[in-house]
Motif scaffolding. Structure first.
Motif: not given
Length: 792
Positions: A115-130
């Motif tokens: 698993k060398r590359q992640g598939a999560s976008t910045i928008t997904q990371q915002v969803a996860r973080n908040f």
């Protein structure tokens, strides 16, 4: 062949349709649990509580997370490019999830098994973080995808990116790029270099193991990945890439950028906010504006520290902190540096190690400054400390003071260094605006790191003669005037209950017979204070102390009251003297002027109040008499000094008044004083109440300007007060005291207090002025009503 192709396409369609149906069913099942992403439009990022001076100097910061929110349009474009190139190169193209990125990551995983590359976008990371936890489950991932799609409908791309860059954890308790720039480089975002931006952009993957402080080599490797991605995507040139790759890793931890030292006051403001907002105070981004002024606070810090160090110097050198080696077993420079790196520093004292001792100087190694010389001028003070009231003989050679291998303290002078030591003594200084009670400077001890006990509002110490203005104020309301005569003669009071005599004495033990009330206060005559208390009534004096804000429930109602046996904090004392400075009104000291939220909305605004406790005329008369304690006066042609004469000499102005205070055995030394714009109290003593301040013998190495003898208010506390007031009063021109309308003036004979054609001007409340003229051999009856005096 064609039939097989049709079948494969049909199968793919069915599988795709089944997947869509499955996703729809799954969405229906979890949709009720999805949070409302519209809340992101009004999201409140957790930011620490910051405490400022009146002139916006940062005093302290509280909170687990370091965060400095920055608007997207204020972020450098290269920083944004660095994050996008590494975290989500197609951010401005995809709808919240990136099918291309998902396929690419799947292909890498399928072909390499890694698993060398992640598939999560910045928008997904915002969803996860908040909104979501970081648990790795299919349900959480599906929720993340749907939330990302919803977020993209509610917010613009720039709004999403701004939330992301201000929210992400970036190591060492920094959250968001603004905080990371401060933590790692001590800079604002626009000041960062390309290499530093790339370093920060590499942190989201694993901030704990990729940050440049804890793991500089790994961080450098990660920076190279970021720079490589920026080069691939055309965001930087080859020349920029080469320069950034060659840049050394210079990150180090930078705490909150404190620009003004006021830790004792900051803790008071901190507790105030906690009492008002509870634990939410740590995350609401509160900006607390205190009442202190930066220049006055700095002056207070220096005045107290220099005063305590001066006391310590007078009483002798107590020896080294430690002995690191003896004889020929000298440490090498690397070992010395490593040892000093582990030692604290307490401004202005720096840790050092003695390398060599010569006849009249010594070579020392100072932490972070290297080798330097301590000249004889920096050493000659250090006669041995034997006891608080006894010092050794004056040294003649440096070898009588230091030995190679000793760890010591040194302090800077103008162009050199001198030997120092941590003082055992401690003290406090607090200043107020007398009209409002706003604290303009406050320091509660030598060093907050060493001892967090705030002596300004926590140390209750005996008042000593600082209490006398309140006793005299009572007497003026009971018929006395400043011209009334009171017998300055010894008191011998037999107490049948205890079977012993009470014999209070003046200090010094000198008596002048009948003197005016003004002179009695200015020269701090103990027996005069006792006689005034007797005639005014202890109950009246207790009520007056209560009116001034002192806790009379803890004060014994005895004649020792007149000599300052009750206890008070320096803050209470300063507040009490404020009433004399402001015309007779009681004020409540406060340290917080206002509190704002992160958006500048005022949540709290101080509303100072005054309460009249004595008449304007009474306040004027006491203020005038305390002016005589500074300026002195004349009686029958004989010039006398008040106990605060050093303040007049140091400040060179006539609009100040003040009072010294020294308790039995000199356990406490006070000076409280004021002008119409500032009131301040300085206190010095040992935290061990039973330890007297002691005395010092003349030091032949130090010349004529030294202060020898006993320690008392006018010698030990007053210089601290004057050093502060030099700065505080520099903002205000000298001004005459305003005479209240209810006052009259008259020329009096200073020997009798009666009217005279030549003499000194005295002030009286209308109707209390003398009615008779002084004639040769005449005298005024003692007191304002009736005073019986022992004349033995």
């Amino acid at each position: 062949m064609f039939k097989w192709l049709i079948r494969l396409l049909s199968l793919a369609f069915l599988l795709g349709l089944s997947g869509m149906v499955a996703l729809f069913v799954l969405y229906q099942q979890i949709s009720a649990d999805l949070p409302d992403v519209s809340a992101l439009k009004e999201v409140r990022l957790e930011t620490p509580m910051r405490i400022y001076s009146q002139d916006n100097e940062l005093i302290s910061q509280y909170g687990e997370q370091r965060r400095t929110p920055v608007a997207i349009h204020n972020m450098p474009q290269q920083l944004i490019d660095a994050f996008l190139a590494t975290e989500d190169a197609r951010f401005y193209e995809h709808p919240g999830i990136d099918p291309v990125g998902i396929v690419r990551a799947a292909m890498v995983w399928f072909t390499t098994g890694e698993k060398r590359q992640g598939a999560s976008t910045i928008t997904q990371q915002v969803a996860r973080n908040f909104f979501l936890s970081r648990e790795k489950t299919i349900v959480r991932k599906v929720k993340e995808i749907f939330l990302a799609l919803h977020i993209e409908k509610q917010l613009s791309k720039d709004e999403i990116l701004e939330l992301y860059l201000n929210k992400i954890p970036l190591g060492h308790r920094s959250h968001g790029v603004g905080a990371a720039a401060q933590v790692y480089y001590g800079k604002d975002l626009p000041e960062l270099t390309l290499a530093e931006m790339a370093m920060i952009a590499g942190l989201p993957k694993a901030p704990s193991i990729l940050n440049p402080i804890s793991h500089p080599r790994r961080a450098e490797e990660r920076r190279a990945v970021v720079l490589g991605r920026m080069l691939e995507t055309g965001k930087i040139t080859r020349a920029q890439y080469d320069d950034a790759m060659a840049a050394p890793v210079k990150a180090r931890y930078h705490g909150a950028e404190i620009t003004l030292s006021a830790p004792y006051l900051a803790e008071m403001a901190h507790q105030f906010a906690l009492n008002m907002f509870g634990e939410e105070a740590y995350i609401r981004g509160l900006n607390i504006y205190t009442t202190v002024h930066a220049d006055e606070q700095q002056a207070a810090n220096e005045a107290l520290i220099n005063g305590l160090l001066s006391y310590d110097l007078r009483h002798g050198y107590r020896g080294p902190v430690a002995t690191l080696w003896q004889g020929e077993n000298a440490w090498g420079s690397e070992q010395i540096e490593q040892h000093l790196d582990e030692q604290p520093r307490y401004w202005p004292l720096e840790p050092a190690v003695v390398l060599k001792v010569n006849e009249r100087n010594a070579t020392v190694f100072i932490k972070d400054k290297g080798e330097t010389e301590l000249s004889w001028d920096g050493l000659k003070w250090a006669r041995a400390y034997i006891a608080d009231n006894r010092q050794g003989r004056a040294p003649k050679r440096a070898s009588e003071i230091l030995n190679a291998g000793e760890q010591i303290w040194v302090r800077p002078q103008e162009d050199s260094w001198m030997l120092g030591q941590l003082p055992d003594i401690n003290g406090a200084l607090v200043a107020l605006e007398p009209q409002t009670g706003a604290v303009t400077a406050l320091t509660g001890g030598f060093n907050f790191t060493l001892n967090k006990f705030n002596r300004v509002d926590q140390a209750e110490r005996q008042m000593g003669s600082n209490i006398k203005p309140f006793i005299y104020s009572t007497a003026l309301d009971q018929g006395f005037t400043l011209a009334s005569l009171v017998n300055d003669a010894p008191i011998n009071h037999w107490d049948a209950g205890s079977g012993s005599s009470w014999k209070p004495r003046n200090s010094p033990n000198v008596y002048d017979g009948p003197i005016r009330v003004r002179e009695g206060l200015a020269r701090s005559k103990n027996v005069v204070s006792i006689r005034l208390l007797r005639d005014s009534g202890i109950a009246n004096a207790m009520q007056r102390l209560n009116d001034f804000g002192f806790d009379t429930d803890q004060i014994p109602a005895t004649e020792s009251l007149a000599l300052g046996s009750p206890s008070a904090t320096p803050l209470q004392m300063a507040a009490g003297y404020a009433a004399f400075a402001n015309g007779g009104n009681r004020v409540s000291p406060f340290v917080v002027e206002r509190i704002e939220d992160a958006n500048g909305l005022v949540l709290y605004q101080a509303a100072p109040e005054q309460q009249r406790i004595i008449s304007e005329e009474n306040a004027f008369l006491i203020s005038s008499a305390l002016g005589s304690a500074i300026q002195g006066g004349t009686t029958a042609g004989r010039r006398w000094n008040g106990t605060g004469w050093r303040a007049g000499r140091a400040l060179g102005r006539r609009d100040i008044g003040g009072k010294t205070g020294t308790t039995n055995d000199s356990r406490d030394a006070w000076f409280s004083g004021f002008n119409p714009n500032r009131v301040a109290t300085a206190w010095v003593g040992f935290d061990d109440f039973g330890r007297p301040l002691g005395r010092t013998a003349y030091h032949p190495n130090l010349g004529r300007d030294q202060m020898a003898g006993g320690e008392f208010g006018g010698k030990t506390a007053l210089p601290i007060w004057t050093d502060y007031m030099k700065v505080a009063l520099s903002h205000f021109p000298e001004q005459k005291r305003t005479v209240p309308a209810g006052m009259v003036s008259a020329t009096i004979d200073t020997s009798t207090g009666l009217l005279s054609n030549k003499g000194s001007t005295e002030y009286f409340v209308k109707g209390t002025e003398p009615q008779r003229y002084s004639r040769p051999g005449s005298h005024q009856q003692f007191g304002g009503t009736s005073v019986t005096d022992e004349l033995f």
